[in-house]
Design a protein around this motif. Structure first.
Motif, PDB file in Angstrom:
ATOM      1  N   LEU A   2       0.809  -1.216   0.000  1.00  0.00           N
ATOM      2  CA  LEU A   2       0.000   0.000   0.000  1.00  0.00           C
ATOM      3  C   LEU A   2       0.846   1.271   0.000  1.00  0.00           C
ATOM      4  O   LEU A   2       0.356   2.327  -0.398  1.00  0.00           O
ATOM      5  N   THR A   3       2.111   1.166   0.413  1.00  0.00           N
ATOM      6  CA  THR A   3       2.974   2.353   0.328  1.00  0.00           C
ATOM      7  C   THR A   3       3.195   2.756  -1.129  1.00  0.00           C
ATOM      8  O   THR A   3       3.569   3.908  -1.402  1.00  0.00           O
ATOM      9  N   ARG A  12      11.194   4.802   7.968  1.00  0.00           N
ATOM     10  CA  ARG A  12      12.622   5.089   7.774  1.00  0.00           C
ATOM     11  C   ARG A  12      13.017   4.956   6.306  1.00  0.00           C
ATOM     12  O   ARG A  12      13.989   5.569   5.862  1.00  0.00           O
ATOM     13  N   MET A  13      12.268   4.137   5.565  1.00  0.00           N
ATOM     14  CA  MET A  13      12.551   3.935   4.142  1.00  0.00           C
ATOM     15  C   MET A  13      11.785   4.919   3.259  1.00  0.00           C
ATOM     16  O   MET A  13      11.809   4.807   2.032  1.00  0.00           O
ATOM     17  N   GLY A  14      11.077   5.868   3.882  1.00  0.00           N
ATOM     18  CA  GLY A  14      10.395   6.893   3.108  1.00  0.00           C
ATOM     19  C   GLY A  14       8.896   6.741   3.009  1.00  0.00           C
ATOM     20  O   GLY A  14       8.231   7.551   2.344  1.00  0.00           O
ATOM     21  N   GLN A  67      13.184   4.614  -0.185  1.00  0.00           N
ATOM     22  CA  GLN A  67      14.630   4.766  -0.244  1.00  0.00           C
ATOM     23  C   GLN A  67      15.298   3.662   0.574  1.00  0.00           C
ATOM     24  O   GLN A  67      14.748   3.187   1.570  1.00  0.00           O
ATOM     25  N   SER A  68      16.475   3.273   0.152  1.00  0.00           N
ATOM     26  CA  SER A  68      17.209   2.243   0.885  1.00  0.00           C
ATOM     27  C   SER A  68      17.572   2.753   2.277  1.00  0.00           C
ATOM     28  O   SER A  68      17.740   3.955   2.500  1.00  0.00           O
ATOM     29  N   LEU A  77      12.702  -4.498  -1.938  1.00  0.00           N
ATOM     30  CA  LEU A  77      12.707  -4.931  -3.342  1.00  0.00           C
ATOM     31  C   LEU A  77      12.379  -3.795  -4.303  1.00  0.00           C
ATOM     32  O   LEU A  77      12.715  -3.871  -5.492  1.00  0.00           O
ATOM     33  N   VAL A  78      11.700  -2.742  -3.804  1.00  0.00           N
ATOM     34  CA  VAL A  78      11.354  -1.608  -4.670  1.00  0.00           C
ATOM     35  C   VAL A  78      12.042  -0.324  -4.235  1.00  0.00           C
ATOM     36  O   VAL A  78      11.849   0.721  -4.859  1.00  0.00           O
ATOM     37  N   ALA A  79      12.838  -0.381  -3.167  1.00  0.00           N
ATOM     38  CA  ALA A  79      13.507   0.825  -2.693  1.00  0.00           C
ATOM     39  C   ALA A  79      14.655   1.204  -3.624  1.00  0.00           C
ATOM     40  O   ALA A  79      15.265   0.347  -4.279  1.00  0.00           O
ATOM     41  N   ASP A  80      14.950   2.495  -3.663  1.00  0.00           N
ATOM     42  CA  ASP A  80      16.049   3.006  -4.470  1.00  0.00           C
ATOM     43  C   ASP A  80      17.352   2.806  -3.703  1.00  0.00           C
ATOM     44  O   ASP A  80      17.556   3.402  -2.647  1.00  0.00           O
TER      45      ASP A  80
END
Length: 426
Positions: free
Chosen positions: A317-318, A343-345, A364-365, A384-387
């Motif tokens: 959902l993020t 923390r990951m955005g 974000q990573s 898996l989808v973080a930059d």
């Protein structure tokens, strides 16, 4: 402590095969206590909780063989002699399912001494319903020094209406009732597939159980059970986790060797979210379509939306457009992943049992901490989808319930590796 290192951005492409359900395998292993004969279980997942259960049974005097090679997902258990019917704290402190040996031990041996269970710190999971039910069946139970001690010459069949739906309570008392004198009637029972799976094994062992999978179960007690061979159900939570992995990465993933009939609530919410699904007899294919859309979910007992999928779905959902609301009705402390996702955005706020997710953020990573089994899975999905490259600490939680997760994900294109630490050195 092992860590996962994950670089996001790769769509998952290919096929993942689902392992057997940990939450079916554990009660089925405990059921072997009820007979002197050999019980053979197939499709056993290779996860840490299974190894803990093996140690527990062996400590009581059972002979347990976990298969290797071609038989690596099979176990044989023989409880010919239960010389020490005690579930010791040092063995069961990490595993909630330890309470599942209470019923079969007292039914088989007339006594049991079981350490109060551990497991994930996701809220109170009281054992009082187990105790209340066993006392109604004639057991005398005392509690001291962190242990429950139960005694009974022979349990008596009885009528139990569960105050609240409890999976482990239903399973524990179901096993106890198979060897009780007379008939038992249980109402407001858990209907989870894991309960049905356990009842199927017990009936194969000679029990007389009707109604498993419904809210009313009838058990006619028998004097003795015998050995049996049984195949464990596929893990519906693992299947759901990988379906979300395919959806969140915009991939084309075939989740094979699962039972879609056990995934109804999740599949419905995925489709509402805009995920494209192709549902087969033993597989579900998820592939990228349009943009993900916000949806609300509310966890409930089966067949409702499973609490064990709440954290993973929140990760999805993020990435959805709009605002979603997640209500957790089963456990009061199951939002510990929220802080790490933020923390990951992610943009998630919590009020009591409700989390509000404002989706569409590019994650974000980050270095994040796994707090429990399903929270760990949610952080993997987010990574898996973080930059960039994320580091997930304390992945031993993951190893309790997912079989070789990093290997399965790597096989469909994820950039994930395990990094171990020995004496503080990488």
């Amino acid at each position: 402590m092992d860590k996962f290192v994950i670089r996001g951005g790769n769509p998952l492409l290919g096929t993942i095969k689902i392992s057997g359900a940990k939450n079916s395998a554990l009660p089925c292993m405990a059921a072997a206590i009820l007979t002197e004969d050999e019980v053979i279980l197939e499709n056993i997942p290779q996860v840490h909780d299974i190894e803990t259960e093996r140690k527990l049974l062996e400590s009581m005097g059972a002979q347990v063989e976990l298969g290797y090679g071609r038989a690596q997902h099979r176990t044989s258990i023989q409880c010919a002699v239960l010389s020490d019917p005690v579930a010791k704290y040092e063995i069961v402190k990490t595993m909630r399912a330890s309470s599942l040996v209470l019923g079969p031990l007292i039914a088989r041996t007339g006594m049991a001494r079981v350490a109060m269970p551990g497991g994930c710190a996701i809220g109170g999971r009281p054992i009082d319903l187990h105790i209340k039910g066993l006392e109604a069946m004639g057991a005398t139970i005392t509690q001291e020094h962190g242990y429950l001690e139960a005694r009974a010459d022979r349990l008596k069949g009885t009528h139990i209406v569960f105050d609240k739906i409890t999976v482990t309570g239903t399973e524990d008392l179901l096993m106890a009732a198979t060897l009780a004198e007379g008939e038992s009637l249980f109402e407001n029972c858990a209907r989870e597939p894991e309960v049905t799976d356990l009842a199927a094994l017990l009936n194969a062992m000679g029990a007389q159980i009707e109604g498993a999978g419904t809210s009313v179960i009838r058990i006619k007690g028998v004097a003795k059970l015998h050995g049996a061979r049984h195949r464990i159900n596929p893990d519906r939570i693992e299947a759901g986790t990988f379906l979300i992995a395919g959806a969140i990465t915009g991939g084309d993933l075939n989740v094979d060797c699962c039972n879609p009939e056990h995934l109804g609530a999740l599949l419905g919410k995925l489709e509402q979210c805009g995920v494209k699904l192709e549902i087969g007899k033993e597989n579900v294919r998820v592939h990228s379509g349009g943009k993900l859309q916000a949806v609300d979910i509310s966890t409930e007992e089966y067949p409702g939306f499973p609490t064990d999928m709440q954290a993973q779905f929140m990760a999805l959902l993020t990435q959805a457009e709009g605002t979603s609301v997640v209500t957790e009705n089963i456990f009061e402390n199951r939002f510990m992943h929220v802080g790490e996702l933020n923390r990951m955005g992610a943009n998630i706020s919590v009020s009591g049992r409700t989390a509000t997710i404002r989706g569409g953020a590019q994650l974000q990573s980050a270095a994040v901490m796994c707090s429990d089994l399903r929270a760990s899975a949610a952080l993997v999905l987010a990574a898996l989808v973080a930059d960039g490259e994320s580091i997930l600490d304390r992945v031993y939680h993951m190893d309790r319930g997912y079989e070789r997760m990093e290997e399965k994900l790597r096989g469909v294109g994820a950039q994930i590796r395990r990094m171990g630490e020995v004496f503080g050195k990488k």
